[in-house]
Design an enzyme around this catalytic site. Structure first.
Site, PDB file in Angstrom:
ATOM      1  N   SER A   6       0.820  -1.206   0.000  1.00  0.00           N
ATOM      2  CA  SER A   6       0.000   0.000   0.000  1.00  0.00           C
ATOM      3  C   SER A   6       0.857   1.260   0.000  1.00  0.00           C
ATOM      4  CB  SER A   6      -0.947  -0.058   1.194  1.00  0.00           C
ATOM      5  OG  SER A   6      -1.992   0.860   1.059  1.00  0.00           O
ATOM      6  N   ASP A  57      -9.696  -3.682  -5.989  1.00  0.00           N
ATOM      7  CA  ASP A  57      -9.101  -2.703  -5.082  1.00  0.00           C
ATOM      8  C   ASP A  57      -9.704  -1.324  -5.334  1.00  0.00           C
ATOM      9  OD1 ASP A  57      -7.463  -1.082  -3.523  1.00  0.00           O
ATOM     10  OD2 ASP A  57      -5.696  -2.316  -3.907  1.00  0.00           O
ATOM     11  N   HIS A  68      -7.385  -4.969  -1.655  1.00  0.00           N
ATOM     12  CA  HIS A  68      -6.363  -4.153  -1.004  1.00  0.00           C
ATOM     13  C   HIS A  68      -5.772  -4.799   0.246  1.00  0.00           C
ATOM     14  CE1 HIS A  68      -4.113  -0.468  -0.897  1.00  0.00           C
ATOM     15  NE2 HIS A  68      -4.212  -0.507   0.410  1.00  0.00           N
TER      16      HIS A  68
END
Length: 719
Positions: free
Chosen positions: A576, A662, A708
Site C-alpha cells: 500500500s 481494489d 487491497h
C-alpha cells in the site's frame, strides 16, 4: 468492551492501508477497516478530473494514458474512442495475465513445496489458537466457521453450545463475520458481515431467544454500538465517507433517526462505547484534529452534548469513570498523548487536569479503563511495556514485557470491574501467546492455552541506524541462531512509513518459514510511521517525506555493514502506502537490492493528490500536502513520487500483486507504473548491451479476488 486503540487508529480511516487480520473482531473494534479509494481519470476540458466508480468497474484504457491538455474529440468520435480504449485496456489486462501464467508455471514445484510448508505451520500454530470469546455473566459467545454460538461458561470447553447465527442461513455465505455487539440484556445481537472482495459491511440484527430471528438488515454500516437494551447507534459510509450517525430502536415503536452529520470533508465519524457503558461517544476525526459528542446511555433519545469544540491540531478521545471524563489527548506541550480528566458537567479544555504524560518517543498503542485503574499499552525503542495507572491512591507501575514480543493483541472483558487484564503477545515469527496481568498481585501470568512450543532458535536483534540528518532509526532483525555466514544469507527488508501507522509485526506463517530456511528478516521503523510516537509521524509527512526515504537507505546500508546479507541477496517488501518509500528507493538507490516485492502499492502520489474530485484527496492533504495550492509542495512530491522518477537505469527485479477489486489503489495506476518501469529497464539493457548483461524481471500478478491487502487465508496462501 474495548480499549481506545480503535480511536487511536481512527485518525487514519482514509489511508491506503489495511489490516491483514480479517478474522472475527469480537473483542476489539479495530478501526483499520477504512474507506478505500476507487477512481478513474475522466478527461474533460483541459485537465483530467476524477470520478468515482463502483468496485470492479472496467476502467477504459484511455483514462490512464491521457495527458493534461488532451484535445477532446467530438462526442461521436469520443464514444468510438472509449470503445477502442476499453479494448486496449482489456487486451493489456489479458496480456499481463498471460504473462503471469507463463512465469508462475515455471515455479510449480517450488510453489507446491512452499504451500505445503505454510499449511503445516498454519495447522500447527494458528488453527489451535481458538476463536475470540465474549463473556456475559453466565454466557459465552464465540464464532467458528461463519457461525456464532452460545454456551454456558462452565460448558464452553465441553463442546456444549447452541448455534445463534449462520452466514449461510441469512444468504451471506461468501462473507466473514467482522464484528458483533450484544445488547446489555442479551435480547439482541448486531453482527457486521463483510465480503473479501468488498469494503462495505452489512449489519444484521438478530432477536435472540429459543428461536433467533433476523430483526433488521442495514447496509453500508461502519461502526455500531448499543446505547440501551433496544437502541442501536450506527454510522454509515457513503461515497467512501463516513459522516452520518443514526439511531434505530427495537421498541414497540420502531424508528430510525439521523442523530449527527459531519460537514467537513476532512473528518471521518465513528462511535465508541465507554468501558462502563455510561456514554456512547460520537468521534469526528481528521488526521490532526478531533471533536467528541456524548450520548448519555441512560437517556439515549436526548441530543448529544459536545465535550470540547474542535481545536486545530488537538486530538482527543474519551473514557469515563465515576462521573469524570478521562481524556486521552495531544493538548499541551509536547504534542504527544497525555491522560487528563475533567468533570462531565464542565468538560471544556479549560477544566482538563493532567493525570499522566507519556515519555518522549513512546508510542501509545492502546488504553483500557477499569474501575480503579487504567492500563496503557506502550512501545518504546522497539520494546513493549504496560503502564498501570492506579487512581486510588494515585500511582504508576511500569512492566517491561518479554523482549521477543513486537505486538499486542488485546482481549477485553465486558466487566470493567474485573481484577485481571488479558492480552496476547506476538511477533512476525512468534505465534500469539496469551498473558494475564493481575492488578491485585501486580504480576504477569503466562496462560498455557496450547501445547505447541514457540520457536526458540530465532534471534531478535534491535539496531539503530543513523539517518542523513543524524536521527537514529530503529530496526528490528530476526534470524536463525544456527545460521552461519550471515553475509551470504538472503535478507527481506520491510518498510511502511506513513499515516503514523506501525509496521505490521503480527505473526505470519511465511515469516517463520523464511527464518527456518535461513533468511534474515528486517523491519525498518522509519519516520512517517508511528513507532516512536506522534512526533515520529509528523517528522515524516508532508514536507518531511524524504526523511523516511533517507531513513530507509540508512537502515539497509547499516544491515549490510554489520554483515546481515549483501545487496545481491537483499529484497525489499512493502504494501500500500509503503510502496511510496520502497518505489522511491528503487529509483534513487537500485544497487542496494536485487528484488522488490510490492502489494497493492501506492506509486503515483502526485497525480492522485492533484485530483480534488476524489473523495479522500482533501482528507489526505494532511499527510501528503496540497500540490494544487502550493507549487513548492508540487515540486516536493514530484521529487520522490515513484512513478514520476522512473529513469533509464539498472533496476532490481520487481514483483507486484494488484487486485481487480481494489478501491484504494486503482489497477490502472499500477499498470501504468509497470509499463513505464519495464520500458526503462529494457532501454537501459539495450543501451548497455554487454555480455551477460542482467535484465530484471518485472512481474505483475493481478488477483481476481481479495481487496487491497485483505484476503482470506486460502487466497493469501495462494499469493
Amino acid at each position: 468492551w474495548v480499549g481506545l486503540g480503535n480511536l487511536l487508529q481512527g485518525l487514519v480511516f482514509g489511508v491506503r492501508y489495511h489490516s491483514e487480520h480479517n478474522h472475527l473482531q469480537t473483542t476489539r473494534l479495530y478501526s483499520k477497516i477504512k474507506p478505500k479509494k476507487c477512481h478513474i481519470l475522466d478527461c474533460s476540458g483541459s485537465t483530467c478530473a476524477h470520478r468515482t466508480v463502483p468496485p470492479g468497474s472496467i476502467l477504459p484504457w484511455r483514462f490512464f494514458s491521457c495527458k493534461e491538455r488532451t484535445k477532446i474529440p467530438s462526442k461521436r468520435k469520443q464514444n468510438a474512442s472509449i470503445i477502442t480504449s476499453e479494448l486496449l485496456y482489456r487486451n493489456l489486462l489479458k496480456s499481463e495475465q498471460e504473462n503471469w501464467n507463463d512465469i508462475s508455471a515455471r515455479y510449480k514445484a517450488m510453489t507446491k513445496r512452499i504451500k505445503e510448508k505454510l499449511e503445516e505451520l498454519h495447522n500447527k500454530y494458528t488453527c489451535n489458537l481458538g476463536s475470540p470469546r465474549i463473556t456475559f455473566g453466565e454466557n459465552v459467545y464465540f464464532e467458528e466457521n461463519g457461525c456464532i454460538f452460545i454456551s454456558k461458561a462452565d460448558d464452553v470447553d465441553e463442546g456444549n453450545a447452541d448455534i445463534l447465527f449462520s452466514t449461510e442461513d441469512v444468504g451471506f455465505s461468501d462473507a466473514f463475520i467482522q464484528r458483533i455487539r450484544i445488547s446489555p440484556d442479551e435480547r439482541y445481537m448486531a453482527i457486521s458481515l463483510k465480503s473479501e472482495n468488498s469494503e462495505e459491511a452489512t449489519c444484521v440484527i438478530m432477536k435472540l431467544g429459543h428461536f433467533p430471528v433476523v430483526e433488521k438488515v442495514i447496509p453500508n454500516v461502519f461502526t455500531f454500538e448499543w446505547a440501551t437494551n433496544d437502541v442501536l447507534y450506527y454510522t454509515c459510509q457513503k461515497n467512501l465517507k463516513c459522516q452520518n450517525v443514526f439511531m434505530t430502536t427495537f421498541t414497540n415503536e420502531k424508528r430510525t433517526k439521523l442523530v449527527y452529520t459531519e460537514q467537513d470533508a476532512r473528518f471521518f465519524v465513528d462511535i465508541y462505547c465507554t468501558r462502563d457503558r455510561r456514554f456512547l461517544t460520537i468521534n469526528s476525526n481528521s488526521k490532526t484534529t478531533s471533536e467528541v459528542w456524548l450520548v448519555d446511555c441512560r437517556h439515549p433519545f436526548k441530543s448529544p452534548t459536545l465535550v470540547q469544540a474542535r481545536t486545530k491540531g488537538v486530538i482527543y478521545h474519551i473514557e469515563h469513570r465515576n462521573d469524570e471524563l478521562y481524556i486521552l489527548t495531544t493538548y499541551g506541550e509536547p504534542a504527544e498523548y497525555k491522560l487528563m480528566k475533567a468533570p462531565v458537567a464542565s468538560s471544556g479544555m479549560e477544566n482538563w487536569k493532567l493525570v499522566y504524560a507519556l515519555e518522549e518517543k513512546t508510542k501509545l498503542v492502546d488504553l483500557e479503563m477499569f474501575s480503579d485503574c487504567c492500563v496503557m499499552f506502550l512501545k518504546n525503542a522497539g520494546h513493549l511495556y504496560l503502564n498501570v495507572i492506579s487512581f486510588v491512591p494515585h500511582s504508576v507501575q511500569s512492566l517491561k514485557l518479554p523482549p521477543w514480543a513486537c505486538e499486542f493483541e488485546l482481549e477485553s472483558h465486558p466487566e470493567h470491574t474485573t481484577s485481571t487484564c488479558y492480552f496476547q503477545l506476538t511477533s512476525p515469527v512468534h505465534p500469539p501467546k496469551r498473558f494475564a496481568y493481575s492488578f491485585k498481585e501486580n504480576n504477569l501470568i503466562e496462560q498455557a492455552v496450547q501445547e505447541v512450543p514457540i520457536i526458540t532458535n530465532c534471534q531478535t536483534t534491535r539496531l539503530l541506524a543513523k539517518s542523513k540528518d543524524e536521527t537514529l532509526v530503529p530496526i528490528t532483525v530476526f534470524h536463525n541462531m544456527n545460521s552461519k555466514e550471515l553475509h551470504r544469507k538472503p535478507l527481506l527488508v520491510h518498510v511502511y512509513g506513513a499515516y503514523g501507522i506501525d509496521l505490521n509485526m503480527s505473526f505470519k506463517e511465511e515469516k517463520l518459514m523464511l527464518i527456518e530456511e535461513g533468511w534474515i528478516l528486517a523491519y525498518c521503523h522509519v519516520r512517517g510511521g508511528g513507532e516512536l510516537g506522534l512526533s515520529w509521524h509528523k517528522d515524516g509527512c508532508q514536507q518531511n517525506k524524504l526523511k523516511g526515504l533517507h531513513d530507509l537507505k540508512a537502515c539497509i546500508m547499516l544491515l549490510h555493514e554489520l554483515g546481515f546479507s549483501q545487496p545481491k541477496h537483499t529484497a525489499l517488501a512493502a504494501a500500500s502506502a509503503g510502496g511510496v518509500l520502497a518505489g522511491a528507493l528503487c529509483n534513487t538507490d537500485p544497487e542496494l537490492m536485487r528484488a522488490m516485492v510490492l502489494q497493492a502499492p501506492f506509486v503515483d502520489v502526485l497525480n492522485t493528490m492533484m485530483k480534488t474530485h476524489l473523495p479522500l484527496t482533501i482528507e489526505e492533504q494532511e499527510e501528503w500536502g496540497n500540490p494544487l495550492a502550493d507549487e513548492k509542495c508540487m515540486e516536493y512530491i514530484k521529487s520522490y513520487c515513484p512513478y514520476q522518477n522512473i529513469k533509464t537505469q539498472c533496476y532490481p527485479s520487481v514483483f507486484i500483486t494488484a487486485y481487480e477489486n481494489d478501491q484504494r489503489i486503482p489497477l490502472t495506476g499500477v499498470l501504468r507504473y509497470v509499463q513505464k518501469l519495464r520500458k526503462a529497464a529494457l532501454d537501459h539493457a539495450s543501451r548497455t548491451s554487454k555480455k551477460g548483461n542482467w535484465i530484471p524481471n518485472i512481474v505483475l500478478d493481478i488477483q481476481a479476488t481479495g481487496s487491497h491487502c485483505d484476503s482470506s487465508w486460502e487466497d493469501s496462501l495462494n499469493e
